[in-house]
Write an enzyme that holds these catalytic residues in place. Structure first.
Site, mmCIF file in Angstrom:
data_model
loop_
_atom_site.group_PDB
_atom_site.id
_atom_site.type_symbol
_atom_site.label_atom_id
_atom_site.label_comp_id
_atom_site.label_asym_id
_atom_site.label_seq_id
_atom_site.Cartn_x
_atom_site.Cartn_y
_atom_site.Cartn_z
ATOM 1 C CG ASP A 85 -1.913 1.153 1.226
ATOM 2 O OD1 ASP A 85 -1.633 2.197 0.598
ATOM 3 O OD2 ASP A 85 -2.977 1.030 1.855
ATOM 4 C CG HIS A 86 0.792 4.418 -2.966
ATOM 5 N ND1 HIS A 86 -0.401 3.922 -3.414
ATOM 6 C CD2 HIS A 86 0.636 5.761 -2.856
ATOM 7 C CE1 HIS A 86 -1.247 4.917 -3.583
ATOM 8 N NE2 HIS A 86 -0.661 6.039 -3.258
ATOM 9 C CG HIS A 89 -4.909 4.412 0.312
ATOM 10 N ND1 HIS A 89 -3.899 3.504 0.110
ATOM 11 C CD2 HIS A 89 -5.295 4.820 -0.922
ATOM 12 C CE1 HIS A 89 -3.681 3.374 -1.194
ATOM 13 N NE2 HIS A 89 -4.509 4.154 -1.834
#
Length: 498
Positions: A187-188, A250
């Site tokens: 998950d960036h 996120h």
């Protein structure tokens, strides 16, 4: 970011002709190479169905790398050295022959380039290919090495399922071929500098740690606001929506870092253990009151920053009667010792007035304040603002005496990361790819974490669907439907929109 140089390695990118590879992954690897963080011996192999030569693939990548924000050093001279490590194979993740050829190719890389054994496989593909690629890697013998000092790892891009059932099935399928230690669910957001800094702020500073609890915090706001519309992604987005697209991954990650208890150590397992406990401790949104406690919205036609925005329902690929939300806001509680009964307000949406991702911690007013009569401020709350993007940094808001007058005024102390960094802040993918090559899983998501998030999200989505909840319309350039503001007013609060 660690200054440790990687071991020699081969990285294989499935779906290499896509935008993620050319706009994020290759620029990140190029920057790691430029800063001396990659071993001298390595290879990068792209795989997709398109017919390309090594030269054509590398030239296409260079065109995009030159446009990347972080790649100011992408001169022709610097690229030529990096380019010598790039290869391409035409193939299909469903075709076993592709993996036979890949195995032969990696053996050749090991012989020619000194990259024996260490392999990182990156699945930049649609989720329905994760299982097939994993099975083919396993069947071709590429998931294991006879040498215990060599690694075989796989990075999986989100989404990790579309509901609890599919997430459980995906995890079960992946674990047939890989151990949990080999799996890196990316998950960036977790690679962003301000997100990483949450733990440092909380647990390295007594001034924050001592007040980061239910006795001192009035409420928390987590906002992920975008000014862009769904653009050309209407077909995909109509199957997803804001809750699946942003909240399940996120935002759940941000909530877990803000609300977690102090971990035993900063080891990957200890940090991830505490994150899972937070997500498992989130109270279910009451199904009977779902329509009242959860706001959903859809943007209409309008203008935003001088650009005409097509209404969501008129977007190509979107059903004309779609009830998919492009905005959502709701309140949740985390029943942990530190955060029990502290309301956490969530909102995210597209075509909004401002692009911002931030976490706002608002502290309770002082009881029986000495300066009650003198306070002319709009708010009596101190706050700590964690700005994740843009303008990455931290702000502390407090009160001082107003010069020459018998009243108080609010002041802000702000720290911006770019002001104190000798060079541009490493991108999220630089950090995460480097960590994966070093074997550090701290910023990657464990299987029980993905399933815990879906245990909260799936009933919420089910309740919205069963009640046929029609999203409230909102104009582009606003902060969502008015019912979002009403959600805050019910608790005597308001969103921070500045």
């Amino acid at each position: 970011m660690s200054s440790t140089k990687t071991q020699p390695f081969s990285i294989v990118i499935f779906g290499a002709s896509g935008n993620l590879t050319s706009l994020k992954l290759i620029p990140a690897l190029f920057e790691l190479y430029h800063h001396g963080l990659l071993a001298e011996d390595f290879s990068i192999t792209g795989i997709s169905r398109r017919e390309l030569s090594n030269e054509e693939f590398a030239d296409k990548l260079f065109t995009d790398v030159k446009k990347a924000d972080r790649c100011g050093n992408a001169t022709q001279e610097n690229w030529e050295s990096f380019k010598s490590h790039i290869y391409y194979l035409s193939g299909d993740g469903n075709d076993s022959d592709t993996f036979t050829r890949l195995s032969e190719h990696l053996s050749q890389m090991a012989y020619n380039n000194g990259t024996p054994g260490n392999c990182l496989f990156y699945c930049s593909v649609k989720p329905n290919l994760f299982g097939a690629i994993s099975a083919n890697l396993h069947n071709s013998g590429l998931t294991k090495s006879d040498d215990p000092d060599q690694f075989r790892r796989v990075i999986i891009e989100k989404p990790f399922g579309t509901d609890l059932e599919t997430a459980v099935a995906l995890n079960k399928e992946l674990k047939q071929y890989f151990t949990e230690e080999q799996l890196y669910r990316i998950d960036h957001y977790l690679g962003k500098e301000t997100v990483q800094n949450i733990l440092a702020l909380r647990f390295a500073n007594r001034m924050f740690e001592s007040v980061w609890n239910k006795d001192n915090i009035d409420h928390i706001q987590v906002s992920v606001c975008e000014t862009v519309d769904v653009g050309q992604r209407g077909g995909y987005y109509d199957e997803s929506g804001a809750i699946r697209d942003m909240v399940q991954n996120h935002i759940m990650q941000l909530v877990s870092l803000v609300a977690m208890e102090r971990p035993k150590s900063l080891s990957a397992d200890d940090v991830r253990d505490e994150k899972v406990k937070v997500i498992e401790a989130i109270r279910p949104v009451c199904e009977n009151n779902c329509c009242c406690s959860v706001v959903t919205g859809q943007y209409t036609s309008g203008s935003l920053d001088g650009k005409e925005i097509t209404g969501y329902l008129e977007t190509e690929g979107v059903a004309s009667d779609s009830i998919t939300e492009t905005f959502t806001a709701f309140k949740l509680y985390v029943d942990t010792p530190t955060m029990k009964d502290v309301p956490i307000y969530i909102r995210t949406g597209k075509a909004l007035a401002k692009k911002t991702t931030e976490i706002c911690i608002f502290f309770k007013p002082i009881e029986n304040p000495l300066f009650k009569k003198e306070c002319s401020c709009n708010s009596t709350m101190n706050s700590l603002i964690l700005r994740i993007q843009p303008n990455d940094g931290v702000s502390v808001n407090f009160f001082t005496h107003k010069t020459g007058q018998q009243c108080l005024e609010g002041r802000e102390l702000t720290f911006y990361y770019p002001d104190f960094c000798p060079s541009p802040i490493p991108s999220a993918y630089e950090k995460l790819l480097h960590d994966a090559l070093l074997g550090d899983q701290t910023l990657f998501i464990r299987s029980d974490e993905t399933e815990a998030a879906w245990r909260f999200i799936s009933p919420l989505l089910k309740s919205i669907k069963e009640k046929n909840k029609t999203p409230m319309p909102y104009a582009p350039g606003s902060f969502g439907p008015e019912s979002s503001d009403q959600l805050m007013k019910c608790g005597g609060r308001s969103w921070k929109n500045q």
